[in-house]
Each structure stands twice: as structure tokens, then as C-alpha cells.
Motif scaffolding. Sequence first.
Motif, PDB file in Angstrom:
ATOM      1  N   ASP A 148       0.842  -1.195   0.000  1.00  0.00           N
ATOM      2  CA  ASP A 148       0.000   0.000   0.000  1.00  0.00           C
ATOM      3  C   ASP A 148       0.875   1.242   0.000  1.00  0.00           C
ATOM      4  OD1 ASP A 148       0.820   0.455   2.595  1.00  0.00           O
ATOM      5  OD2 ASP A 148      -1.145   0.252   3.495  1.00  0.00           O
ATOM      6  N   ILE A 149       0.223   2.393   0.004  1.00  0.00           N
ATOM      7  CA  ILE A 149       0.924   3.670  -0.152  1.00  0.00           C
ATOM      8  C   ILE A 149       1.157   4.311   1.212  1.00  0.00           C
ATOM      9  CG2 ILE A 149       0.806   5.973  -1.175  1.00  0.00           C
ATOM     10  CD1 ILE A 149       1.104   3.717  -3.210  1.00  0.00           C
ATOM     11  N   PHE A 152      -0.952   8.133   2.142  1.00  0.00           N
ATOM     12  CA  PHE A 152      -1.536   8.341   0.821  1.00  0.00           C
ATOM     13  C   PHE A 152      -2.147   9.731   0.657  1.00  0.00           C
ATOM     14  CE2 PHE A 152      -5.424   7.137  -1.911  1.00  0.00           C
ATOM     15  CZ  PHE A 152      -4.802   7.576  -3.074  1.00  0.00           C
ATOM     16  N   SER A 203      -9.139  11.007  -4.264  1.00  0.00           N
ATOM     17  CA  SER A 203      -8.036  10.050  -4.132  1.00  0.00           C
ATOM     18  C   SER A 203      -8.209   8.869  -5.080  1.00  0.00           C
ATOM     19  CB  SER A 203      -7.929   9.563  -2.682  1.00  0.00           C
ATOM     20  OG  SER A 203      -9.001   8.705  -2.344  1.00  0.00           O
ATOM     21  N   ILE A 207      -5.267   7.760  -7.603  1.00  0.00           N
ATOM     22  CA  ILE A 207      -4.638   6.433  -7.558  1.00  0.00           C
ATOM     23  C   ILE A 207      -5.000   5.615  -8.793  1.00  0.00           C
ATOM     24  CG2 ILE A 207      -6.447   5.144  -6.355  1.00  0.00           C
ATOM     25  CD1 ILE A 207      -2.709   5.053  -5.478  1.00  0.00           C
ATOM     26  N   ARG A 223      -7.028  -3.649  -6.633  1.00  0.00           N
ATOM     27  CA  ARG A 223      -6.811  -2.496  -5.750  1.00  0.00           C
ATOM     28  C   ARG A 223      -8.060  -2.210  -4.936  1.00  0.00           C
ATOM     29  NH1 ARG A 223      -8.179   2.761  -5.668  1.00  0.00           N
ATOM     30  NH2 ARG A 223      -9.155   2.632  -7.728  1.00  0.00           N
ATOM     31  N   ASP A 226      -5.882   2.481  -1.365  1.00  0.00           N
ATOM     32  CA  ASP A 226      -4.471   2.504  -1.740  1.00  0.00           C
ATOM     33  C   ASP A 226      -3.786   1.169  -1.463  1.00  0.00           C
ATOM     34  OD1 ASP A 226      -4.713   2.915   1.042  1.00  0.00           O
ATOM     35  OD2 ASP A 226      -2.725   3.841   1.138  1.00  0.00           O
ATOM     36  N   ALA A 249       4.210   4.396  -8.491  1.00  0.00           N
ATOM     37  CA  ALA A 249       3.810   5.310  -7.422  1.00  0.00           C
ATOM     38  C   ALA A 249       4.649   6.576  -7.458  1.00  0.00           C
ATOM     39  CB  ALA A 249       3.954   4.614  -6.067  1.00  0.00           C
TER      40      ALA A 249
END
Length: 508
Positions: A148-149, A152, A203, A207, A223, A226, A249
Motif C-alpha cells: 500500500d501507499i 496516501f 483520491s 490512484i 486495488r 491505496d 507510485a
Amino acid sequence: MDSLPQTLIKSLKIFEAVELELQAVRNLIPPEPWTEALASKKKEVTAWISSMLSSNYRPTGSVLTNAKKASHGIRPVPTLGLAERVVYRSLVEYILREHRVGSRTQKDYRDFVIAPIVFAHARSKENKRLEEAQLPTLRNIRYIVESDITAFYQYIDHEVLRRELELQTGKTEAVAYLIQFLAELEGKAYGLPQLLGPSDDLSEVHIGIMERDLVRQGLYLWRFNDDFRVACESYSDALGAIEMLAESARAIGLVIADHKTLTPSVRTYVRRALRSEPDTLNADVDLDTAQIELSDYLDPGGEKTIEEASTAIRRIALDPSDPQSINLKDIKRDETTILRNALASLTRFSSDVGLAYMQRLFSFVPSLTPEIAHYLIAMHEGHGEKVEQLWDKLSQRASSEWQSLWLIYVSRYLGITGGSSSRIDWIRKQKNKGQGRLIHGEAEIALAMISETSFAELDRALRMESQALAPWYVLAVKQLTKGETAPTDKQIEAVKNSSRLYRWLLGD
């Protein structure tokens, strides 16, 4: 900021945004006290915000409160002014009106977790059963990458977002205004305020750039928000997928979380996702009904009976050797969710079973503080003395301003502050160390209810603190008018004449 043309203002559903914001529930901070006062002023608020958009409107920056996550991390929760929230919602709704944005339901999260398993075992939609005979997998998938980010929402690049919104919607004028708005709100060229519906939608747009890029590169990818899952045929493919995730990313200003990037085998992923022990993996598993690993995204909805909720909460008192025991010193994320649901159920059933466990939960699982606060409020009617004694003990255990904020809210909601010098002193101490934060405004209302603050202090806060918190101080002034230290009529009139918002909050 530039003014918006009337044609665009008329296209914004401002009245609907006002209604939604007055109804919005934000679980990580106490309910905003101004919603009730403005419930009858929707048309007036709509006209007020429309007039600001036609002039050089300057949004007020948000005030951040650091809420505890289920892990050891914190989540910055913003408090925005009413005008900012309405403008934000109406702008994003207009821009994305014809653009499909992914949803984030419990079913969506379940499908996300299960999808790599279904793919790896080549099961059809009609037969989602997992059998030992299907391991090794039919598609030759051996590993599932999880990633994951990092932070985010905090690092979404406004310029990248602008280009994508223009490309997807063509609404360049509204997009340009939104980007100006976000820059003023955040005080920088990146970041979205968390835990707000419009931010979730934006968001998803942002993404989506990364998701499309990775799919076009040939990854078997899924997905949710994130979080990413990638199915890989070999360990070297898994390592290559991680590099591709990182590069994709980075291209839009984001970074994957190294400590959350894992490469479990399919068997390990299945076992963990389905919460199965090694000796039970051989049994047939129906993927449509299987209990998957709990998370912040998947809430089973609480226990159905008092008995089930009581059994769940009592697990923290079991002997550590008991397989049903929940060790609060080493609590797992899904165990936190179990306790959260048990607390919600005990609150709904008005059961006092949980009172004996509140001190331990408050100290060892601070992320449950909102649920603990709502439980104390629900139990006060039949167990007032016990709840107040418990409040006194919890106030000495508060480990953060966020926990103290919730306790102050409980005290003013229940009206238990007056008559206790120790509680008054504690709240005043929290106020003084919380200058410029939400706890300062919440404490001022609590103290104003018992005439333990002054008009001069509240007027100073209205002048000096963020305008996002102005409703708290105005409502504290309103509380002060009912007590022994009431301001003069001229002082009240002066506050009313300072802002239409102030006038509405004070009762006109």
C-alpha cells in the motif's frame, strides 16, 4: 482566490451539500456542536456561501487532531469550517458528476481480498470453492504481493490531480478553482484532508492513474483504496512487481510502504486471508461465505446478542493460554475490530457488562476511545455514579490530546463537570495545552456551561484562533449567557454583527 462565475455557481448543488454536511457523522472526533444550531438555516447558509464564491473567497485552513490508529500510528483528522466543507463537497460533486468513482463497501473489500485466491485457483463464478486438490494452483500462480501507499492522502500532488481531472472531465474552470481551494486549505501544493467524502473521491481519481499504468504493464492486479494485491508466478516475478509498484507510485508523487510490502506464498495468503489454521486448510472452503481477515475496511456489524458481545469483551480477561484470549499488550488488528464491534453492541443494548473493562481498553487500545466515549454516555442514565467514577480514572490515564478531547466531550454532554474542582482543573489544564487545536474549543464549551471561563477569553479565541473553530467559541459565548458571568447585551450584539454565521449560532 478568483471569483466563480454565476453560471458555475448555479451548477453547484450547494443546498444539497449544506444538507449533507449538517448530517455528516465523523467517527474519529466528537460530533460538531454547531450542526443542530444551523439545521433550520439551510437556505440562509446556502445564500451566504454562494455570495462568498462570487467574490474573492479565501478558505480557512483546517485544524488537525491526531487520532490513534489500531496500530501504533496516528491519523491526522482535519476540522474544517462549514463553508469550506460545503464548497469542497459541492465542487467535487460537480466535477465528478459524470465520472464513475469506485466504491469502498464491505463487499468491495471482501471481493478485493478474495480475488487473488479465485484468480490463482481459476475458479468460475459458479464454483468458488477451494480444495486441497487445487493446490498447487491451476494458473501457476505461486506468490501474492501485498502493498500500500505511505501516507496516501498527505502526499497527493495537486498538479498531477489537476491534469487527471481535466483529462477525465474536461471541466477546466471548476478544476482550476478546486486546485486553488486545496492549496489554500492545505497551505501547500499537495495533500487532501482525510476522512471526508470528497477527498475519498479525489483520491480514487489520483490512484487510478497508478492502477491503469500497472495493468497496462501486464500485472495481474487488484486495488482497494491505496491497497494493492498482485498475483505472480515466481518469487523473482514478485520482486519485479514490487519494483514496478514503486516506480509507478513515484511517477505520481507517492511512495509504497516498505514495511507493509509483503510477498506471501499463495498458501500463506489463503491461510491468513481466510483466518485458517494449517490443519484446517485441507477442508473445502466456500469463498462466498468464508470469514476473511478482519480489517478497518471490513466490519462484521457487531454481535447480534448481548451474550455474544459479552463473550467477546470478556476475552481480554481470559488466561493467556486460552486460545480465545485477547492479549491487550500484543493485540492484533482483527482483535481490535472484534472489541470495537462488541463495544458498539453493548452500547446499543445498554448493557453494563463492559464497564469493568473500560480502564484496560482505554489504556492498551486507545484507538477504541470513540467507542468507549459513546458507551459511557449510554451507560450514564442507569449507572451514573459508576460512570463518573470511571471518567475520573480515565482522565488520569489519557495518553494523548485526542483521548482527552473525547473525555471533555463526554463530560459536557453528560453535564458532570460542575461541582467537581478536580474535573474543572483537569479540563482547564487540557485547554491551556491545547491552544489552536480542537481540544481548546471543546474545553471552552465545557467550561462555559458552568461559568468557568470568561467572555474576554472567548472573544480573544475568536480573534486569534483558527476560524475553523469559531463555532465552538461562539457557542461557548451562548452558554455563558445562561450563567453568572454572562456578557452584556452590547457585547453579544457586537459578536452577532461580526458575522452572519455568528448571528445564526447565537440564535437569530
